[in-house]
Design a protein around this motif. Sequence first.
Motif, short mmCIF file in Angstrom:
data_model
loop_
_atom_site.label_atom_id
_atom_site.label_comp_id
_atom_site.label_asym_id
_atom_site.label_seq_id
_atom_site.Cartn_x
_atom_site.Cartn_y
_atom_site.Cartn_z
N VAL A 76 0.84 -1.20 0.00
CA VAL A 76 0.00 0.00 0.00
C VAL A 76 0.88 1.25 0.00
O VAL A 76 0.60 2.21 -0.73
N LEU A 77 1.93 1.24 0.81
CA LEU A 77 2.80 2.42 0.86
C LEU A 77 3.56 2.61 -0.45
O LEU A 77 3.84 3.75 -0.84
N ALA A 78 3.88 1.54 -1.15
CA ALA A 78 4.51 1.68 -2.47
C ALA A 78 3.54 2.36 -3.43
O ALA A 78 3.93 3.24 -4.21
N TRP A 79 2.27 1.96 -3.34
CA TRP A 79 1.23 2.61 -4.15
C TRP A 79 1.15 4.10 -3.81
O TRP A 79 1.13 4.96 -4.69
N LEU A 80 1.11 4.41 -2.52
CA LEU A 80 1.01 5.81 -2.10
C LEU A 80 2.26 6.61 -2.46
O LEU A 80 2.17 7.80 -2.77
N ALA A 81 3.42 5.98 -2.43
CA ALA A 81 4.65 6.66 -2.84
C ALA A 81 4.59 6.99 -4.33
O ALA A 81 4.98 8.10 -4.76
N TYR A 82 4.10 6.06 -5.12
CA TYR A 82 3.91 6.31 -6.55
C TYR A 82 2.97 7.51 -6.75
O TYR A 82 3.26 8.42 -7.54
N VAL A 83 1.84 7.49 -6.05
CA VAL A 83 0.86 8.57 -6.15
C VAL A 83 1.50 9.90 -5.74
O VAL A 83 1.32 10.92 -6.41
N LEU A 84 2.25 9.87 -4.66
CA LEU A 84 2.89 11.08 -4.15
C LEU A 84 3.82 11.69 -5.19
O LEU A 84 3.78 12.90 -5.45
N LEU A 85 4.64 10.86 -5.79
CA LEU A 85 5.65 11.36 -6.73
C LEU A 85 5.10 11.67 -8.12
O LEU A 85 5.51 12.66 -8.74
N PHE A 86 4.17 10.84 -8.63
CA PHE A 86 3.78 10.97 -10.02
C PHE A 86 2.37 11.54 -10.25
O PHE A 86 2.10 12.07 -11.33
N GLU A 87 1.50 11.43 -9.26
CA GLU A 87 0.16 11.97 -9.42
C GLU A 87 0.04 13.34 -8.74
O GLU A 87 -0.31 14.32 -9.38
N ILE A 88 0.35 13.39 -7.46
CA ILE A 88 0.24 14.64 -6.71
C ILE A 88 1.46 15.52 -6.96
O ILE A 88 1.38 16.73 -6.96
N GLN A 89 2.60 14.90 -7.15
CA GLN A 89 3.88 15.57 -7.40
C GLN A 89 4.26 16.54 -6.28
O GLN A 89 4.63 17.68 -6.52
#
Length: 181
Positions: free
Chosen positions: A116-129
């Motif tokens: 789940v945290l890997a998913w959220l890290a992806y979101v943090l870096l590439f979606e929310i930036q």
Amino acid sequence: MAASVKQLSTFIAIACVIGLALSLNSYYLAITLEEDDEYEAWCDISGYSSCTKVLQSEYSSGFGLIAPYLGNDSFLNVSNGIFGLLFYTIELILGFSTSSLTVKAQAVLLFLSNAVLAWLAYVLLFEIQELCIICIGLYFTNVIITVLTIVRFRRLQQAKPKPSSGTKKKAPAKKGRSKKD
């Protein structure tokens, strides 16, 4: 000098308390931001690091995965901070057990949490930036707990008595006269 199982359990407990504090802070900020759009979080430190933007995103509740499938009103679509509080409380409790089964359960929960945290890290870096200090702190905390749990599990396995080969040596036959004589 290698850390004992008890010391590893203590280190895991400390990391869980840090995870609880970060999760509680995340939850507090999420509630505060819901009530006051003008609130500026302590972790908004630059144009690239804003907990506010992260906590006001669609991904801050139900990991951004619950609402699309179960709806915004689902009881599971709560602040990610609530999930963190629940997770770190369970890890804290499991961290003091010396049962292999309990440590395996702890490892499974950690695996799921890290996914789940890997998913959220992806979101943090590439979606929310944006960078979020609380989020990054939680990522590191989970990695530390995961490593400590693996080491603890190995130490518990080493401490177990080794099973015998399963074949008992037969006692030597007594010499002497038999009953037939």
